[in-house]
Design a protein around this motif. Structure first.
Motif, mmCIF file in Angstrom:
data_model
loop_
_atom_site.group_PDB
_atom_site.id
_atom_site.type_symbol
_atom_site.label_atom_id
_atom_site.label_comp_id
_atom_site.label_asym_id
_atom_site.label_seq_id
_atom_site.Cartn_x
_atom_site.Cartn_y
_atom_site.Cartn_z
ATOM 1 N N LYS A 125 0.890 -1.306 0.156
ATOM 2 C CA LYS A 125 0.017 -0.042 0.031
ATOM 3 C C LYS A 125 0.832 1.253 0.188
ATOM 4 O O LYS A 125 0.520 2.229 -0.677
ATOM 5 C CB LYS A 125 -0.956 -0.020 1.050
ATOM 6 C CG LYS A 125 -2.089 -0.910 1.044
ATOM 7 C CD LYS A 125 -3.035 -0.982 2.493
ATOM 8 C CE LYS A 125 -3.928 -2.097 2.245
ATOM 9 N NZ LYS A 125 -4.777 -2.108 3.403
ATOM 10 N N ALA A 126 1.875 1.105 0.792
ATOM 11 C CA ALA A 126 2.870 2.418 0.907
ATOM 12 C C ALA A 126 3.394 2.743 -0.555
ATOM 13 O O ALA A 126 3.573 3.640 -0.996
ATOM 14 C CB ALA A 126 3.956 2.251 1.908
ATOM 15 N N ALA A 127 4.124 1.554 -1.031
ATOM 16 C CA ALA A 127 4.564 1.606 -2.609
ATOM 17 C C ALA A 127 3.479 1.994 -3.453
ATOM 18 O O ALA A 127 3.906 2.833 -4.266
ATOM 19 C CB ALA A 127 5.037 0.272 -2.775
ATOM 20 N N ALA A 129 0.933 4.036 -2.900
ATOM 21 C CA ALA A 129 0.645 5.300 -2.647
ATOM 22 C C ALA A 129 1.950 6.177 -2.996
ATOM 23 O O ALA A 129 1.614 7.348 -3.716
ATOM 24 C CB ALA A 129 0.411 5.666 -1.010
ATOM 25 N N LYS A 130 3.081 5.864 -3.010
ATOM 26 C CA LYS A 130 4.158 6.588 -3.550
ATOM 27 C C LYS A 130 4.197 6.580 -4.979
ATOM 28 O O LYS A 130 4.570 7.748 -5.773
ATOM 29 C CB LYS A 130 5.330 6.134 -3.105
ATOM 30 C CG LYS A 130 6.036 6.339 -1.947
ATOM 31 C CD LYS A 130 7.445 5.921 -1.613
ATOM 32 C CE LYS A 130 7.944 6.245 -0.314
ATOM 33 N NZ LYS A 130 9.250 5.742 -0.069
ATOM 34 N N SER A 131 3.666 5.411 -5.609
ATOM 35 C CA SER A 131 3.666 5.529 -7.130
ATOM 36 C C SER A 131 2.659 6.509 -7.638
ATOM 37 O O SER A 131 2.776 7.193 -8.703
ATOM 38 C CB SER A 131 3.232 4.061 -7.463
ATOM 39 O OG SER A 131 3.273 3.851 -8.972
ATOM 40 N N THR A 132 1.538 6.432 -6.992
ATOM 41 C CA THR A 132 0.301 7.576 -7.653
ATOM 42 C C THR A 132 0.807 8.948 -7.120
ATOM 43 O O THR A 132 0.289 9.779 -7.727
ATOM 44 C CB THR A 132 -1.101 7.061 -6.916
ATOM 45 O OG1 THR A 132 -0.864 7.038 -5.407
ATOM 46 C CG2 THR A 132 -1.325 5.597 -7.278
ATOM 47 N N ALA A 133 1.487 9.165 -6.033
ATOM 48 C CA ALA A 133 1.698 10.376 -5.743
ATOM 49 C C ALA A 133 2.936 10.846 -6.617
ATOM 50 O O ALA A 133 2.822 12.208 -6.873
ATOM 51 C CB ALA A 133 2.434 10.416 -4.368
ATOM 52 N N LYS A 134 3.801 10.176 -7.448
ATOM 53 C CA LYS A 134 4.624 10.709 -8.413
ATOM 54 C C LYS A 134 4.017 10.821 -9.688
ATOM 55 O O LYS A 134 4.743 11.861 -10.288
ATOM 56 C CB LYS A 134 5.761 9.438 -8.526
ATOM 57 C CG LYS A 134 6.597 9.413 -7.260
ATOM 58 C CD LYS A 134 7.999 8.390 -7.799
ATOM 59 C CE LYS A 134 8.931 8.472 -6.454
ATOM 60 N NZ LYS A 134 9.871 7.397 -6.967
ATOM 61 N N ARG A 135 2.997 10.457 -9.967
ATOM 62 C CA ARG A 135 2.207 10.394 -11.305
ATOM 63 C C ARG A 135 1.723 12.225 -11.247
ATOM 64 O O ARG A 135 1.330 12.890 -11.058
ATOM 65 C CB ARG A 135 1.336 9.665 -11.590
ATOM 66 C CG ARG A 135 1.809 8.241 -11.782
ATOM 67 C CD ARG A 135 0.772 7.356 -12.130
ATOM 68 N NE ARG A 135 1.369 5.885 -12.402
ATOM 69 C CZ ARG A 135 0.982 4.892 -12.433
ATOM 70 N NH1 ARG A 135 -0.553 4.981 -12.808
ATOM 71 N NH2 ARG A 135 1.362 3.863 -12.614
#
Length: 135
Positions: A125-127, A129-135
């Motif tokens: 989930k943390a990964a 969340a980071k992936s969607t935050a970078k987009r």
């Protein structure tokens, strides 16, 4: 990150130590009961044998020996029966102890698996969340 690893390692170590202590307790209780069964059987067999020997010492003639022979066979049969019965009881107790240990190990494994799954889901989930935050 290392703090989380240390916490997980500490929790797993504590869980392992608790399980090992429970297994040792179960094993020691079983050993205590097994020795008790064996000592009781040994005592009963010794008492019966010594009573027979005391009776045999008193025999002074051939007729007494003839009368003593069936008693000796009976004592030997009863001693063997007690030994077999004790052996069966020991096996039964040991099987129950092993079942309890297996159940404990199974619950520990299931608990550890659940903990790992929860940690993996948290990391995923943390990964995500980071992936969607970078987009």
């Amino acid at each position: 990150m290392s703090y989380q690893f240390n916490e997980q390692f500490t929790a797993a170590s504590r869980q392992f130590a608790d399980a090992a202590a429970q297994i040792n307790r179960l094993t020691l209780e079983n050993v205590e009961k097994v020795f008790g069964v064996h000592f009781t059987t040994l005592g009963e067999n010794a008492n019966a044998t010594f009573a027979f020997v005391n009776e045999a010492i008193e025999v002074r003639d051939l007729e007494g020996v003839k009368a003593l022979w069936p008693k000796g066979a009976q004592i030997a049969r009863e001693n063997v029966e007690r030994l077999v019965s004790a052996g069966q009881e020991v096996i039964g107790r040991t099987v129950k102890t092993h079942e309890a240990i297996a159940e404990l190990a199974k619950s520990q494994l299931e608990s550890a698996t659940a903990d790992v799954r929860a940690q993996a889901e948290t990391v995923a989930k943390a990964a995500a969340a980071k992936s969607t935050a970078k987009r």
